[in-house]
Design a protein around this motif. Structure first.
Motif, PDB file in Angstrom:
ATOM      1  N   ASP A  39       0.873  -1.163   0.000  1.00 10.86           N
ATOM      2  CA  ASP A  39       0.000   0.000   0.000  1.00 10.86           C
ATOM      3  C   ASP A  39       0.917   1.222   0.000  1.00 10.86           C
ATOM      4  OD1 ASP A  39      -1.465   2.282   0.880  1.00 10.86           O
ATOM      5  OD2 ASP A  39      -2.986   0.952   1.739  1.00 10.86           O
ATOM      6  N   ALA A  83       0.464   4.431   0.242  1.00 10.14           N
ATOM      7  CA  ALA A  83       0.203   5.440   1.271  1.00 10.14           C
ATOM      8  C   ALA A  83       0.744   4.984   2.629  1.00 10.14           C
ATOM      9  CB  ALA A  83      -1.292   5.725   1.358  1.00 10.14           C
ATOM     10  N   LYS A  84       0.525   3.721   2.972  1.00 13.50           N
ATOM     11  CA  LYS A  84       1.016   3.207   4.252  1.00 13.50           C
ATOM     12  C   LYS A  84       2.538   3.096   4.267  1.00 13.50           C
ATOM     13  CE  LYS A  84      -3.211   0.900   5.545  1.00 13.50           C
ATOM     14  NZ  LYS A  84      -3.924  -0.358   5.755  1.00 13.50           N
TER      15      LYS A  84
END
Length: 154
Positions: free
Chosen positions: A55, A57-58
């Motif tokens: 992910d 963003a993570k």
């Protein structure tokens, strides 16, 4: 490739972390038969490798850029120099030779706009033979590549 091979490929594109036993159960094969088929698909180069989707963003990646590159000319030498240079930069995630107004399309990801600016200075501006560069920033991903559709092969 038969229907079972296609099913194996579809399943491992969805989740390549499954054990051979689990995969065999899903596609209706014994573990040893599934392992033989997987090995054959690997040896034929149909399975080119394994990986994990993260992910962005993570992982702290907040900027995605699509960059259209137009070269000064499309001579073989100019294209080969450009393509060799692209291979040197890990910040360039993808590079495609495309049809249309641009010659290439690149994908770059960075943590922030300031980080993208550094990638631009250190990497993109150093690419040889570039006459024009147009950057678009991804506002929001709608659909990401999660594997190829193999429906037409069935």
């Amino acid at each position: 490739m038969d229907k079972t091979d296609i099913r194996i490929l579809s399943e491992i594109q969805q989740d390549s972390s499954r054990s051979i036993a689990e995969l065999g159960e899903i596609v209706g094969l014994s573990s040893s038969a599934c392992h033989r088929r997987m090995r054959a698909l690997e040896e034929e180069g149909i399975i080119a490798g394994y990986g994990a989707y993260i992910d962005p963003a993570k992982a702290g990646i907040g900027v995605h850029a699509l960059i259209e590159i137009t070269l000064e000319n499309q001579s073989r030498a100019c294209m080969e120099r450009f393509e060799a240079a692209v291979q040197l930069y890990d910040d360039i995630l993808e590079c495609d030779l495309v049809s249309g107004e641009a010659d290439y399309r690149l994908r770059v990801a960075a943590r922030t706009l300031a980080d993208f600016e550094e990638i631009h200075r250190r990497c993109l501006s150093e690419l040889p033979g570039v006459s024009a560069m147009h950057t678009s920033f991804v506002l929001r991903p709608v659909k990401r590549l999660r594997g190829y559709s193999l429906r037409s092969l069935r």
